[in-house]
Design a protein around this motif. Structure first.
Motif, short mmCIF file in Angstrom:
data_model
loop_
_atom_site.label_atom_id
_atom_site.label_comp_id
_atom_site.label_asym_id
_atom_site.label_seq_id
_atom_site.Cartn_x
_atom_site.Cartn_y
_atom_site.Cartn_z
N ARG A 117 -7.14 7.63 4.26
CA ARG A 117 -6.52 7.17 2.84
C ARG A 117 -5.69 8.46 2.19
O ARG A 117 -6.04 9.92 1.95
CB ARG A 117 -8.06 7.28 2.58
N CYS A 149 0.80 -1.11 -0.41
CA CYS A 149 -0.22 -0.46 0.42
C CYS A 149 0.65 1.29 0.35
O CYS A 149 2.10 1.18 0.23
CB CYS A 149 -0.96 0.02 1.07
N ASP A 181 -7.14 0.67 -6.55
CA ASP A 181 -7.50 1.73 -5.59
C ASP A 181 -7.70 2.83 -6.22
O ASP A 181 -6.62 3.31 -7.04
CB ASP A 181 -6.73 2.22 -4.49
N GLY A 192 -5.50 -7.45 -1.08
CA GLY A 192 -4.50 -6.53 -0.42
C GLY A 192 -4.28 -6.32 1.02
O GLY A 192 -5.68 -5.93 1.60
N GLY A 193 -4.24 -5.10 0.99
CA GLY A 193 -2.73 -4.15 0.48
C GLY A 193 -3.81 -3.40 -0.74
O GLY A 193 -4.85 -3.57 -1.22
N THR A 194 -2.70 -2.95 -1.69
CA THR A 194 -3.62 -2.44 -2.83
C THR A 194 -2.97 -3.12 -3.92
O THR A 194 -1.94 -2.53 -4.77
CB THR A 194 -3.12 -0.73 -2.83
N PHE A 249 -4.29 -5.06 8.41
CA PHE A 249 -4.26 -5.85 7.24
C PHE A 249 -3.22 -6.15 7.35
O PHE A 249 -1.85 -4.99 7.95
CB PHE A 249 -4.83 -5.54 6.26
N ARG A 293 0.35 3.69 1.41
CA ARG A 293 0.28 4.21 3.16
C ARG A 293 -0.57 3.05 3.87
O ARG A 293 -1.77 2.48 3.80
CB ARG A 293 0.18 5.58 3.32
N ARG A 294 -0.44 3.43 5.34
CA ARG A 294 -1.13 2.72 6.10
C ARG A 294 -2.68 3.64 6.16
O ARG A 294 -2.33 4.25 7.18
CB ARG A 294 -0.77 1.94 7.33
N CYS A 295 -3.96 3.70 6.07
CA CYS A 295 -5.17 3.94 6.83
C CYS A 295 -5.28 3.82 8.16
O CYS A 295 -4.54 1.92 8.57
CB CYS A 295 -6.33 3.58 5.49
N TYR A 322 -7.71 2.85 9.93
CA TYR A 322 -7.86 1.71 10.81
C TYR A 322 -7.90 0.45 10.25
O TYR A 322 -8.61 -0.20 10.91
CB TYR A 322 -9.83 2.27 9.99
N CYS A 323 -6.98 0.14 9.80
CA CYS A 323 -6.21 -0.77 8.65
C CYS A 323 -5.48 -1.66 9.99
O CYS A 323 -4.34 -1.23 10.27
CB CYS A 323 -5.53 -0.73 7.30
N ILE A 368 0.10 -5.77 5.46
CA ILE A 368 0.65 -4.59 4.74
C ILE A 368 2.04 -4.28 4.68
O ILE A 368 2.33 -4.69 5.85
CB ILE A 368 -0.16 -4.07 4.31
S1 SF4 Z 1 -5.28 -2.28 2.87
FE1 SF4 Z 1 -6.45 -0.94 1.79
S2 SF4 Z 1 -7.59 -0.33 4.26
FE2 SF4 Z 1 -5.29 -1.15 4.85
S3 SF4 Z 1 -4.06 0.32 4.65
FE3 SF4 Z 1 -4.36 -0.35 2.19
S4 SF4 Z 1 -5.59 0.20 1.31
FE4 SF4 Z 1 -5.36 1.45 2.95
#
Ligand code: SF4
Length: 406
Positions: free
Chosen positions: A160, A34, A123, A88-90, A43, A36-38, A40-41, A45
């Motif tokens: 985001r 990604c 995205d 993902g990820g992206t 995951f 950057r890291r959102c 709330y995320c 990544i």
């Molecule tokens: S996986 Fe989705 S929500 Fe998580 S950082 Fe990447 S774009 Fe943002």
């Protein structure tokens, strides 16, 4: 790799027989990069910053080598794939040729049904027309666009990397590429989000005419920047009453616009449900590949290491899986939890065949109080949650069943 390496070293006392499990026909591929890291995320990544993409990144190239190695080392349980999901990820930080490399490995290893659904998450602001056409060329036939909100101040607050204008540009590209199977993701319950913001996001989404809309309620996960900033129930997070209103507003607005509410958080035009995600909700087997990816094979769920270095090490150590197999009770509760997410719910005959009449009867008896409240629909054949009240209170219903059983 021999199948044995995918079987647990420790066994729970009451395992389900392996023969009870259908063979996998689905594969999830995790692309963990990604920009950057959102906020709330949580995951698994790797943040690669704004400039890195696909072939220009040594980090990404190296990851793909390990990922393809994992695919080649996997046991082939005998069926060609009918759904593949790049999540993902992206994944749209990859170029078409890189997705093609992964698909070639999957084809060589398992075979891919010519009518397979092959989805990828994309995205806004991470692809142009040539790239999305390249994704189509290599076989991607379903796209899921991560929009989340149409309000710039909410996108900023959520961390985001895209803005409202980027969404419209991305949808323009989707239309220019004549993509006829695409989905759009939204999040409700964001900090500072009002009911009016949510209504605007829903209506704007409908105007863009996606074939499918996913509408998720924000969960403040431990360890995320949001968890440090916000306590559940506190301002500026919308209160429970408002998030429930948001859920009902989505249900009313989207179904009135012709979308079928086929799963707690998912709406689709006729014939456009996500076939891959249905595999999860129906409790079917699936392969998972990549860092942090989960697989579900032979009644055993396994989540791969969540950092790149530990994932590479795990691969070099021979992909040994040492988690215990799910017990019959665990599998039963999981079946309830997943299948009750679907509008059609679960079939009583199938439940009895898999777990015995006693557990099926137990389920019906314990759901009767909720039937009386109008949250659960019980017929001779099916158990399902009513829309929207049953879906809205699904956590309460399921936690009662779990507490009675565990
Ligand atoms: S996986 Fe989705 S929500 Fe998580 S950082 Fe990447 S774009 Fe943002």
């Amino acid at each position: 790799m021999p199948l044995q390496n995918y079987l647990p070293e420790t066994r729970s006392p009451n395992p389900i027989l392996i023969n009870d499990f259908p063979l996998p026909k689905a594969a999830y591929i995790h692309i963990p990069f990604c920009r950057r890291r959102c906020y709330y995320c949580d995951f698994a990544i790797s943040v690669v910053g704004d400039k890195l993409r696909g072939e220009s990144s040594q980090t990404i190239t190296e990851y793909l080598q390990f990922l393809c190695q994992e695919i080649q080392q996997s046991p082939d349980l005998g069926k060609p794939l009918e759904t593949i999901f790049f999540g993902g990820g992206t994944p749209s930080l990859l170029d078409g040729s890189q997705l093609e490399l992964i698909l070639t490995n999957l084809e060589q290893k398992f075979g891919i049904n010519p009518s397979a659904e092959i989805s990828m998450e994309i995205d806004p602001a991470t692809f142009n027309l040539a790239q999305i056409q390249d994704y189509q060329r290599v076989g991607i036939n379903r796209f899921s666009l991560g929009v989340q909100s149409f309000q710039d101040h909410l996108l900023t607050l959520a961390g985001r990397s895209h803005r409202r204008e980027d969404i419209f540009h991305a949808v323009d590209l989707i239309h220019q590429a004549h993509i006829n199977n695409w989905s759009l993701d939204l999040i409700s319950g964001l900090p500072q989000q009002t009911l009016a913001d949510w209504q605007n996001s829903l209506e704007t989404a409908i105007d863009l005419a996606p074939n499918h809309i996913s509408s998720y309620d924000l969960i403040v996960e431990d360890g995320t920047p949001f968890a440090k900033q916000y306590q559940p129930g506190d301002q500026p997070l919308p209160d429970d009453r408002t998030t429930a209103d948001m859920y009902i507003l989505a249900q009313e607005t989207l179904t009135q616009a012709g979308y079928e509410h086929y799963e707690i958080s998912n709406y689709s035009q006729p014939g456009k449900q996500c076939r891959h995600n249905r595999v999860y909700w129906q409790g079917e087997s699936y392969y998972g590949f990549g860092m942090g990816a989960a697989s579900y094979l032979n009644g055993q769920r396994f989540t791969r290491p969540r950092t790149r270095s530990s994932y590479y090490q795990w691969l070099e150590d021979g992909c040994v899986i040492d988690t215990p197999i799910l017990t019959k009770d665990e599998l039963f509760l999981e079946t309830l939890m997943l299948s009750l997410r679907l509008q059609e719910g679960l079939n009583i005959q199938q439940l009895s065949a898999k777990f015995g009449t006693e557990l099926a009867t137990w389920t019906i008896e314990n759901l009767q109080p909720y039937q009386q409240r109008g949250w659960v629909e019980l017929t001779d054949q099916q158990i399902s949650l009513n829309d929207p009240q049953g879906f809205l209170f699904s956590n309460e219903i399921l936690s009662t069943l779990f507490s009675l059983k565990m």
